[in-house]
Design an enzyme around this catalytic site. Structure first.
Site, PDB file in Angstrom:
ATOM      1  N   SER A  59      45.911  24.924  47.398  1.00  0.00           N
ATOM      2  CA  SER A  59      46.806  24.276  48.359  1.00  0.00           C
ATOM      3  C   SER A  59      46.504  24.752  49.783  1.00  0.00           C
ATOM      4  CB  SER A  59      48.274  24.598  48.021  1.00  0.00           C
ATOM      5  OG  SER A  59      48.578  25.916  48.418  1.00  0.00           O
ATOM      6  N   ASP A  63      49.681  26.690  37.211  1.00  0.00           N
ATOM      7  CA  ASP A  63      50.349  27.888  37.723  1.00  0.00           C
ATOM      8  C   ASP A  63      50.391  28.951  36.626  1.00  0.00           C
ATOM      9  OD1 ASP A  63      51.654  29.501  39.495  1.00  0.00           O
ATOM     10  OD2 ASP A  63      53.545  28.390  39.488  1.00  0.00           O
ATOM     11  N   HIS A 119      42.342  33.776  37.100  1.00  0.00           N
ATOM     12  CA  HIS A 119      41.712  32.569  37.660  1.00  0.00           C
ATOM     13  C   HIS A 119      40.452  32.200  36.866  1.00  0.00           C
ATOM     14  CE1 HIS A 119      44.573  32.554  40.833  1.00  0.00           C
ATOM     15  NE2 HIS A 119      44.091  33.605  41.477  1.00  0.00           N
ATOM     16  N   GLU A 138      48.473  26.117  51.598  1.00  0.00           N
ATOM     17  CA  GLU A 138      49.160  27.405  51.761  1.00  0.00           C
ATOM     18  C   GLU A 138      48.388  28.557  51.110  1.00  0.00           C
ATOM     19  OE1 GLU A 138      50.882  24.636  50.639  1.00  0.00           O
ATOM     20  OE2 GLU A 138      52.012  24.230  52.485  1.00  0.00           O
ATOM     21  N   ASN A 139      47.502  28.235  50.164  1.00  0.00           N
ATOM     22  CA  ASN A 139      46.791  29.295  49.433  1.00  0.00           C
ATOM     23  C   ASN A 139      45.846  30.122  50.313  1.00  0.00           C
ATOM     24  OD1 ASN A 139      46.506  27.433  46.295  1.00  0.00           O
ATOM     25  ND2 ASN A 139      48.007  28.954  46.910  1.00  0.00           N
ATOM     26  N   TRP A 140      45.505  29.628  51.512  1.00  0.00           N
ATOM     27  CA  TRP A 140      44.661  30.433  52.420  1.00  0.00           C
ATOM     28  C   TRP A 140      45.350  31.744  52.795  1.00  0.00           C
ATOM     29  CZ3 TRP A 140      39.867  28.845  52.591  1.00  0.00           C
ATOM     30  CH2 TRP A 140      39.562  27.489  52.564  1.00  0.00           C
ATOM     31  N   ASN A 187      48.232  31.876  36.578  1.00  0.00           N
ATOM     32  CA  ASN A 187      47.006  32.675  36.362  1.00  0.00           C
ATOM     33  C   ASN A 187      47.262  34.165  36.634  1.00  0.00           C
ATOM     34  OD1 ASN A 187      45.773  30.241  35.982  1.00  0.00           O
ATOM     35  ND2 ASN A 187      44.599  30.265  37.887  1.00  0.00           N
ATOM     36  N   GLY A 188      47.963  34.430  37.731  1.00  0.00           N
ATOM     37  CA  GLY A 188      48.225  35.819  38.126  1.00  0.00           C
ATOM     38  C   GLY A 188      49.068  36.541  37.084  1.00  0.00           C
ATOM     39  N   SER A 218      56.248  22.079  45.124  1.00  0.00           N
ATOM     40  CA  SER A 218      55.298  22.809  45.979  1.00  0.00           C
ATOM     41  C   SER A 218      54.348  21.918  46.788  1.00  0.00           C
ATOM     42  CB  SER A 218      54.482  23.812  45.140  1.00  0.00           C
ATOM     43  OG  SER A 218      55.328  24.752  44.554  1.00  0.00           O
TER      44      SER A 218
HETATM   45  C1  FPP Z   1      48.129  29.391  40.304  1.00  0.00           C
HETATM   46  O1  FPP Z   1      48.242  30.613  39.660  1.00  0.00           O
HETATM   47  C2  FPP Z   1      46.774  28.969  40.399  1.00  0.00           C
HETATM   48  C3  FPP Z   1      46.096  28.780  41.573  1.00  0.00           C
HETATM   49  C4  FPP Z   1      46.688  28.992  42.885  1.00  0.00           C
HETATM   50  C5  FPP Z   1      44.721  28.362  41.603  1.00  0.00           C
HETATM   51  C6  FPP Z   1      44.278  27.502  40.477  1.00  0.00           C
HETATM   52  C7  FPP Z   1      42.868  27.765  40.310  1.00  0.00           C
HETATM   53  C8  FPP Z   1      42.172  27.732  39.162  1.00  0.00           C
HETATM   54  C9  FPP Z   1      42.724  27.304  37.876  1.00  0.00           C
HETATM   55  C10 FPP Z   1      40.769  28.137  39.153  1.00  0.00           C
HETATM   56  C11 FPP Z   1      39.870  27.410  40.108  1.00  0.00           C
HETATM   57  C12 FPP Z   1      39.909  25.967  39.914  1.00  0.00           C
HETATM   58  C13 FPP Z   1      38.837  25.172  39.687  1.00  0.00           C
HETATM   59  C14 FPP Z   1      39.023  23.714  39.626  1.00  0.00           C
HETATM   60  C15 FPP Z   1      37.494  25.703  39.483  1.00  0.00           C
HETATM   61  P1  FPP Z   1      48.858  31.832  40.471  1.00  0.00           P
HETATM   62  O2  FPP Z   1      47.722  32.649  40.963  1.00  0.00           O
HETATM   63  O3  FPP Z   1      49.779  31.333  41.540  1.00  0.00           O
HETATM   64  O4  FPP Z   1      49.644  32.542  39.329  1.00  0.00           O
HETATM   65  P2  FPP Z   1      50.968  33.432  39.486  1.00  0.00           P
HETATM   66  O5  FPP Z   1      52.044  32.514  40.020  1.00  0.00           O
HETATM   67  O6  FPP Z   1      51.221  33.877  38.080  1.00  0.00           O
HETATM   68  O7  FPP Z   1      50.640  34.561  40.417  1.00  0.00           O
END
Ligand code: FPP
Length: 247
Positions: free
Chosen positions: A63, A18, A35, A65-67, A20-21, A194
Site C-alpha cells: 500500500s 494480512d 513475508h 502507507e507501507n513505505w 505475515n508479521g 484499509s
Molecule cells: C501484511 O502482513 C502483508 C503485507 C503488508 C505485504 C504483503 C506481501 C506479501 C504477501 C509478499 C510480497 C507479495 C508479492 C506479490 C510477491 P503484515 O506484515 O501487515 O502482518 P501483521 O499485520 O501480522 O504484522
C-alpha cells in the site's frame, strides 16, 4: 444452509493479504520470514483462484502507507517482489495468466518496474484469467490521480465540463478495464478495508477470516467463495425484486 448456486459465482475476488508479521512472530521468526511464506501463498492462491473458476484475482501486496514501515522491511519486500516476478514469469506463461497492476508503480524501484513491465508485456495476450497486483496502491491516491486526469481531459475537450457520471469518472481509475470486485476477503482477523478499492467495492461482499495470510489455502478461498454464493446481492433493490425477475 442452501447449497452454493453456480450462477452466483464471483467473477472477481480481491484479497487484503494480512498477518505475515504475526505468523512469523508466533514462530519466533523475523517478520521477513512471514513475508517469504506469504509469497508462497501468493503462488498457491493464484493457482487456486484459477482452478476454482475466478476470472480476476486482485491481491493487495503493497500500500502507499507501507513505505512508512522500517526501511529494512520495505527493502526486503521489494526484493521479494522482484524475485517473485523473475521466478513466476514461466509459470504465468505456462498457465496463461495475465499480470496487471494497479497503483503508482512508477514510484517503485527501477528493478521491480523493469520486471513488472516485462511480465505484463509477456502475458498481455492471455484473456481467461487475470492476476492484478495492487502495488503502491491506495484508494484515495487513486481517486486523486483520477480527478487530476479527468480535469486534464475536460481542459483538453475530451470530457464535457459540467456533466458528471460514474461511468465517465470510472474511466480514469486504475481499474478502468477491470470488473468491480464481487468478493473482498481480508485475512488475519482484521475487519478493516484499509484504503483498498473503496469505490470499486461499493457493492462487494466482504468475507473476513482469522487465518493468517501464510496459512491461507485453496480450501480457505473455496470457503470464502461458498460464503459469497449464499449471500443475496441486492444493489439497492428489495429482496423480492432480486428473487422475482421483472415481467
Ligand atoms: C501484511 O502482513 C502483508 C503485507 C503488508 C505485504 C504483503 C506481501 C506479501 C504477501 C509478499 C510480497 C507479495 C508479492 C506479490 C510477491 P503484515 O506484515 O501487515 O502482518 P501483521 O499485520 O501480522 O504484522
Amino acid at each position: 444452509m442452501p447449497p452454493p448456486s453456480p450462477d452466483k459465482f464471483p467473477t472477481h475476488a480481491a484479497i487484503i493479504m494480512d498477518g505475515n508479521g504475526r505468523w512469523a512472530k508466533q514462530r519466533g521468526l523475523p517478520r521477513i520470514e512471514g513475508h517469504r511464506r506469504g509469497v508462497e501463498t501468493v503462488r498457491q492462491v493464484t493457482e487456486a483462484g484459477r482452478e476454482l473458476g475466478l476470472r480476476t484475482l486482485t491481491l493487495y501486496a503493497f500500500s502507499v502507507e507501507n513505505w512508512k514501515r522500517p526501511p529494512d522491511e520495505v527493502g526486503a519486500l521489494m526484493g521479494l517482489l522482484e524475485f517473485y516476478l523473475q521466478k513466476e514469469l514461466n509459470t504465468f506463461i505456462k498457465n496463461r495468466i495475465r499480470l496487471r497492476t494497479i497503483g503508482r508503480t512508477h514510484e517503485l524501484p527501477a528493478g521491480v518496474q523493469k520486471h513488472l513491465n516485462h511480465t505484463i508485456a509477456e502475458t498481455a495476450r492471455f484473456t481467461d484469467y487475470t492476476l492484478v497486483l495492487a502495488l503502491n496502491y491506495g484508494s484515495r491516491t487513486e481517486v486523486a490521480d483520477a480527478a487530476r486526469d479527468y480535469a486534464a481531459a475536460v481542459a483538453a475537450g475530451r470530457e464535457t465540463a459540467g456533466e458528471s457520471s460514474w461511468a465517465a469518472f470510472n474511466r480514469y481509475l486504475y481499474t478502468s478495464d477491470l470488473p468491480d470486485p464481487d468478493l473482498i476477503i481480508r485475512t488475519s482477523g482484521e475487519t478493516r478495508i484499509s484504503n483498498f478499492m473503496l469505490l470499486q467495492g461499493a457493492y462487494a461482499e466482504f468475507v473476513f477470516t482469522p487465518v493468517l495470510w501464510p496459512d491461507f489455502s485453496k480450501a480457505d478461498l473455496a470457503a470464502a467463495i461458498a460464503e459469497y454464493t449464499r449471500r443475496e446481492r441486492r444493489y439497492g433493490l428489495t429482496s423480492e425484486q432480486v428473487t422475482t425477475p421483472a415481467k
